[in-house]
Write a protein that holds these residues in place. Structure first.
Motif, PDB file in Angstrom:
ATOM      1  N   UNK A 112      48.976  39.183 -13.729  1.00  0.00           N
ATOM      2  CA  UNK A 112      47.515  39.018 -13.909  1.00  0.00           C
ATOM      3  C   UNK A 112      46.884  40.259 -14.535  1.00  0.00           C
ATOM      4  N   UNK A 113      47.351  40.631 -15.718  1.00  0.00           N
ATOM      5  CA  UNK A 113      46.916  41.877 -16.341  1.00  0.00           C
ATOM      6  C   UNK A 113      45.434  41.835 -16.701  1.00  0.00           C
ATOM      7  N   UNK A 114      44.991  40.746 -17.290  1.00  0.00           N
ATOM      8  CA  UNK A 114      43.600  40.664 -17.742  1.00  0.00           C
ATOM      9  C   UNK A 114      42.639  40.722 -16.557  1.00  0.00           C
ATOM     10  N   UNK A 115      42.949  39.998 -15.477  1.00  0.00           N
ATOM     11  CA  UNK A 115      42.061  40.027 -14.308  1.00  0.00           C
ATOM     12  C   UNK A 115      42.026  41.426 -13.699  1.00  0.00           C
ATOM     13  N   UNK A 116      43.149  42.166 -13.779  1.00  0.00           N
ATOM     14  CA  UNK A 116      43.165  43.546 -13.279  1.00  0.00           C
ATOM     15  C   UNK A 116      42.225  44.425 -14.105  1.00  0.00           C
ATOM     16  N   UNK A 117      42.215  44.234 -15.421  1.00  0.00           N
ATOM     17  CA  UNK A 117      41.324  45.000 -16.284  1.00  0.00           C
ATOM     18  C   UNK A 117      39.868  44.734 -15.923  1.00  0.00           C
ATOM     19  N   UNK A 118      39.555  43.469 -15.692  1.00  0.00           N
ATOM     20  CA  UNK A 118      38.174  43.109 -15.328  1.00  0.00           C
ATOM     21  C   UNK A 118      37.776  43.795 -14.026  1.00  0.00           C
ATOM     22  N   UNK A 119      38.656  43.770 -13.013  1.00  0.00           N
ATOM     23  CA  UNK A 119      38.345  44.367 -11.713  1.00  0.00           C
ATOM     24  C   UNK A 119      38.251  45.891 -11.780  1.00  0.00           C
TER      25      UNK A 119
ATOM     26  N   UNK B  16      37.824  47.971 -14.407  1.00  0.00           N
ATOM     27  CA  UNK B  16      36.931  48.642 -15.363  1.00  0.00           C
ATOM     28  C   UNK B  16      35.583  47.933 -15.523  1.00  0.00           C
ATOM     29  N   UNK B  17      35.383  46.839 -14.811  1.00  0.00           N
ATOM     30  CA  UNK B  17      34.112  46.147 -14.857  1.00  0.00           C
ATOM     31  C   UNK B  17      33.722  45.682 -16.241  1.00  0.00           C
ATOM     32  N   UNK B  18      34.714  45.377 -17.070  1.00  0.00           N
ATOM     33  CA  UNK B  18      34.451  44.936 -18.441  1.00  0.00           C
ATOM     34  C   UNK B  18      34.618  43.429 -18.549  1.00  0.00           C
ATOM     35  N   UNK B  19      33.872  42.831 -19.454  1.00  0.00           N
ATOM     36  CA  UNK B  19      34.063  41.410 -19.754  1.00  0.00           C
ATOM     37  C   UNK B  19      35.136  41.269 -20.820  1.00  0.00           C
ATOM     38  N   UNK B  20      36.017  40.289 -20.644  1.00  0.00           N
ATOM     39  CA  UNK B  20      37.096  40.038 -21.599  1.00  0.00           C
ATOM     40  C   UNK B  20      36.900  38.653 -22.190  1.00  0.00           C
ATOM     41  N   UNK B  21      36.768  38.595 -23.496  1.00  0.00           N
ATOM     42  CA  UNK B  21      36.695  37.300 -24.197  1.00  0.00           C
ATOM     43  C   UNK B  21      38.043  37.044 -24.863  1.00  0.00           C
ATOM     44  N   UNK B  22      38.663  35.917 -24.531  1.00  0.00           N
ATOM     45  CA  UNK B  22      39.965  35.561 -25.102  1.00  0.00           C
ATOM     46  C   UNK B  22      39.740  34.700 -26.337  1.00  0.00           C
TER      47      UNK B  22
ATOM     48  N   UNK C 286      44.814  37.660 -28.305  1.00  0.00           N
ATOM     49  CA  UNK C 286      43.730  38.292 -29.060  1.00  0.00           C
ATOM     50  C   UNK C 286      42.464  38.264 -28.198  1.00  0.00           C
ATOM     51  N   UNK C 287      41.859  39.449 -27.937  1.00  0.00           N
ATOM     52  CA  UNK C 287      40.703  39.540 -27.050  1.00  0.00           C
ATOM     53  C   UNK C 287      39.654  40.475 -27.623  1.00  0.00           C
ATOM     54  N   UNK C 288      38.468  40.441 -27.034  1.00  0.00           N
ATOM     55  CA  UNK C 288      37.458  41.482 -27.219  1.00  0.00           C
ATOM     56  C   UNK C 288      37.049  41.974 -25.840  1.00  0.00           C
ATOM     57  N   UNK C 289      36.676  43.258 -25.756  1.00  0.00           N
ATOM     58  CA  UNK C 289      36.230  43.858 -24.498  1.00  0.00           C
ATOM     59  C   UNK C 289      34.798  44.344 -24.658  1.00  0.00           C
ATOM     60  N   UNK C 290      34.013  44.172 -23.612  1.00  0.00           N
ATOM     61  CA  UNK C 290      32.625  44.649 -23.648  1.00  0.00           C
ATOM     62  C   UNK C 290      32.583  46.140 -23.320  1.00  0.00           C
ATOM     63  N   UNK C 291      31.503  46.799 -23.736  1.00  0.00           N
ATOM     64  CA  UNK C 291      31.314  48.206 -23.406  1.00  0.00           C
ATOM     65  C   UNK C 291      32.337  49.099 -24.087  1.00  0.00           C
ATOM     66  N   UNK C 292      32.644  50.234 -23.443  1.00  0.00           N
ATOM     67  CA  UNK C 292      33.624  51.189 -23.973  1.00  0.00           C
ATOM     68  C   UNK C 292      35.022  50.702 -23.592  1.00  0.00           C
TER      69      UNK C 292
END
Length: 319
Positions: A258-265, A267-273, A290-296
């Motif tokens: 669950x790599x993407x969900x770990x990133x969300x938790x 770093x508090x970033x939104x991930x668009x797939x 292929x994704x985009x991340x919100x913020x830094x």
């Protein structure tokens, strides 16, 4: 097991091979992938010197074939089996007679020939069909006869020239399963020519991608998947051209985590797939996303790299 160095092959002014190097390790299935005219079949014929290269050397099992005279070359070829695209069976002979033919050429006594033919037909799933004629067989059965014939001389190397391109998908899968089993059970080194990526994905340990008589990239599937910008990766996981800042993640062992969900938790970033896929390659599940991340995104990208993911950021975005 197979080492080709600096191979060039000219037909008049036409350059069919232009400085090809190839290194096939013992016991692996090595695919040569390319479209028609890429030079892959010419390369295969140069490996057993059915075509003599204009320049370069070919070494098989430690023996420089390009340095051999005709008699020694014919003897060396007995250790190299060949499977053809269109079966190349003798219609005047039975199935058993086709498999026995190379043994007759080698002067193997009749009783030993018959024993060996029966053994080979059982091995490829055609036990009891030795008395049939090729015309009575399906395409897949004909190719199994071709494989049995190629194995008659107990080769250490098996060359396959588009062996499945004339077959339907289900039959192709069964022939590839057979080749994989022979590779495992007999320790055969297999050099496999194909224009189909699905063949490479199904059975190959390593691959060389050819175009215009040259090798564009080569290596194990695992190595190439982990190489940023790899053509193999792009063709296995076709994604639209990225927009500036789009992030492409390649998973080579973390596809089920669950790599993407770990990133969300974390770093508090939104991930668009935006797109992606998972494939089974060389015994492992591999994914590309292929994704985009919100913020830094930099802290999240550093974390993903620390997990062993391949991270590529399209020009114009943060790195």
């Amino acid at each position: 097991m197979i080492q080709a160095s600096g191979l060039r092959k000219l037909y008049g002014r036409t350059v069919a091979l232009d400085g090809v190097d190839l290194h096939v390790r013992q016991g692996e299935i090595y695919g040569v992938l390319g479209q028609s005219g890429a030079g892959k079949s010419t390369l295969l014929r140069c490996v057993n010197l059915l075509e003599r290269p204009s320049e370069g050397t070919v070494t098989v099992a430690g023996q420089d074939l390009t340095a051999l005279g005709d008699r020694d070359l014919n003897k060396a070829r007995q250790r190299i089996g060949m499977i053809h695209q269109h079966f190349a069976l003798l219609s005047s002979r039975t199935v058993a007679g086709n498999v026995a033919f190379p043994l007759e050429v080698m002067g193997v006594p009749r009783a030993e020939r018959e024993r060996r033919v029966a053994e080979l037909l059982d091995l490829v799933g055609l036990g009891g069909r030795g008395g049939d004629r090729p015309a009575q067989l399906s395409g897949g059965q004909k190719q199994r006869v071709g494989i049995a014939r190629a194995l008659a001389g107990n080769p250490s190397v098996l060359l396959s020239d588009e062996a499945t391109s004339a077959l339907d998908p289900a039959t192709t899968a069964s022939i590839l399963d057979l080749l994989k089993r022979l590779n495992t059970e007999l320790g055969l080194t297999i050099l496999l020519i194909t224009h189909e990526m699905n063949v490479v994905k199904a059975v190959c340990d390593s691959v060389a991608i050819m175009a215009d008589g040259r090798v564009e990239e080569s290596g194990t599937l695992a190595e190439l998947i982990r190489t940023p910008g790899s053509r193999l990766t792009r063709e296995i996981f076709p994604l639209p051209a990225p927009a500036p800042g789009d992030i492409t993640l390649t998973f080579t062992g973390q596809a089920d985590e669950p790599v993407i969900s770990e990133v969300v938790r974390k770093f508090g970033t939104d991930v668009s797939i935006l797109g992606g896929a998972i494939e089974n390659l060389a015994g492992a599940r591999v994914g590309r996303l292929r994704v985009t991340l919100s913020g830094d995104p930099d802290p999240a990208l550093a974390y993903l790299r620390s997990l062993g993911l391949i991270v590529e950021v399209a020009e114009g975005g943060s790195r």
